[in-house]
Enzyme design. Sequence first.
Site, short mmCIF file in Angstrom:
data_model
loop_
_atom_site.label_atom_id
_atom_site.label_comp_id
_atom_site.label_asym_id
_atom_site.label_seq_id
_atom_site.Cartn_x
_atom_site.Cartn_y
_atom_site.Cartn_z
CG ASP A 22 45.72 43.98 30.90
OD1 ASP A 22 44.62 44.61 31.49
OD2 ASP A 22 46.32 43.38 31.78
CB SER A 23 46.36 47.08 34.16
OG SER A 23 46.01 45.93 34.33
CE1 TYR A 54 47.22 50.80 35.02
CE2 TYR A 54 45.63 50.94 33.00
CZ TYR A 54 46.99 51.17 33.55
OH TYR A 54 47.89 51.57 32.80
N GLY A 55 42.32 48.45 38.92
CA GLY A 55 41.15 48.60 39.54
C GLY A 55 40.80 49.25 40.80
CB CYS A 85 42.45 46.47 30.69
SG CYS A 85 42.39 46.99 32.33
CG ASN A 86 36.77 43.71 31.84
OD1 ASN A 86 35.60 43.44 31.25
ND2 ASN A 86 37.75 42.77 31.78
CB THR A 87 40.00 48.44 35.30
OG1 THR A 87 39.58 47.33 35.86
CG2 THR A 87 40.01 49.68 36.17
CD GLU A 164 49.57 41.16 38.25
OE1 GLU A 164 50.77 41.21 38.17
OE2 GLU A 164 49.02 41.12 37.21
CB CYS A 212 38.69 41.41 35.87
SG CYS A 212 40.59 41.47 36.12
CB THR A 213 41.77 40.71 30.97
OG1 THR A 213 42.53 41.70 31.48
CG2 THR A 213 40.67 41.24 30.08
CG HIS A 214 44.35 39.89 36.16
ND1 HIS A 214 44.48 41.04 35.41
CD2 HIS A 214 45.77 39.58 36.49
CE1 HIS A 214 45.82 41.49 35.59
NE2 HIS A 214 46.43 40.85 36.36
N1 DGL Z 1 43.08 43.54 33.56
C1 DGL Z 1 42.26 44.38 34.54
C2 DGL Z 1 40.95 44.29 34.09
O1 DGL Z 1 40.44 43.46 33.22
C3 DGL Z 1 42.49 44.24 35.98
C4 DGL Z 1 43.58 44.37 36.51
C5 DGL Z 1 43.81 45.81 37.37
O2 DGL Z 1 43.14 46.22 38.40
O3 DGL Z 1 44.52 46.43 36.95
O4 DGL Z 1 40.01 44.83 34.62
#
Ligand code: DGL
Length: 302
Positions: A22-23, A54-55, A85-87, A164, A212-214
């Site tokens: 993940d990011s 990353y987004g 991580c979806n992104t 975060e 998004c996994t957050h």
């Molecule tokens: N964990 C990332 C996701 O699932 C989002 C966090 C990011 O922007 O890096 O998209």
Amino acid sequence: MTLAAADLGHLPVDRRPIGVFDSGLGGLTVARAIATALPRESIYYVGDTQRCPYGTRTEEEVRAYTLQAGRWLVERGVKIIVIACNTATASALTVAQRTFDVPVIGVIAPGARAAVHTTRSRRVGVLATNLTVRSGAYTRAIQAIDAGVRVFGCPASVFVDVVEDALASGDRLNQDWFEDKGVFMTPAVRGLVQQVVRPLEGHGIDTVVLGCTHFPLLAAPIQEALGSDVRIVSSAEETTSELIETLRRREQLAGSDAVARHRFATTSENIASFAVAGSFIFGKPLRSIEHIELNELEELRG
Ligand code: DGL
């Protein structure tokens, strides 16, 4: 054949770890679901915390970072990679699958499947980072299963910052807060969430994917803002089901007498903060954490 049958030990076993990437910290929501469903499997987790988020980056950057992390995991002998991580899934799943010899699973197809199975109105909202929404990856994945479903994307990268920031104040975290998710039910967060999800109103949406996994950490204020008629789905459990199915069919489960060993690696300079926030999300103490120098990653190519 069932998982229980595979677990009897008559089948070949593969004790190599499952790579999870993940990011940053959000992918630990997926790692937690994997560790819960597969208690015999070892996990090797990489969080690219220093380059998170990353987004709000370009697709090219996210693709390069994902290939670097994937290569790092492959060099450590993982048997499969989960891009938690979806992104990164939206930008780099295809290229990662073409690049690596091990299978690579993303989180978008499982999340899309959960949404299609859940919606009755066939109108689905997607809350995700700006880059994931812009990529159209969820719309394609959902409509590949049911072309009649209408998909409404809602960019919400600001939620990543909320999570975060809260996690950075690690001393406020404890397990009780995680269990009731009360940690994010503050007036400021509730107000922000109300405002961000507003574009999803008035479309007859009955299902919203947390893309998004957050975002599972913000499930309580998101549910409150959307109202109790809207079902929230996230991809952690669906992704875990796909992982189990892949390992089972490939006869690559670790076997019933394996002892799981979880290792974590982060590009963050602050291992202590990663440990506190990570343990909170993973639901167990992160005992083995190593630091990865960005230089080391940047030298790796897919
Ligand atoms: N964990 C990332 C996701 O699932 C989002 C966090 C990011 O922007 O890096 O998209």
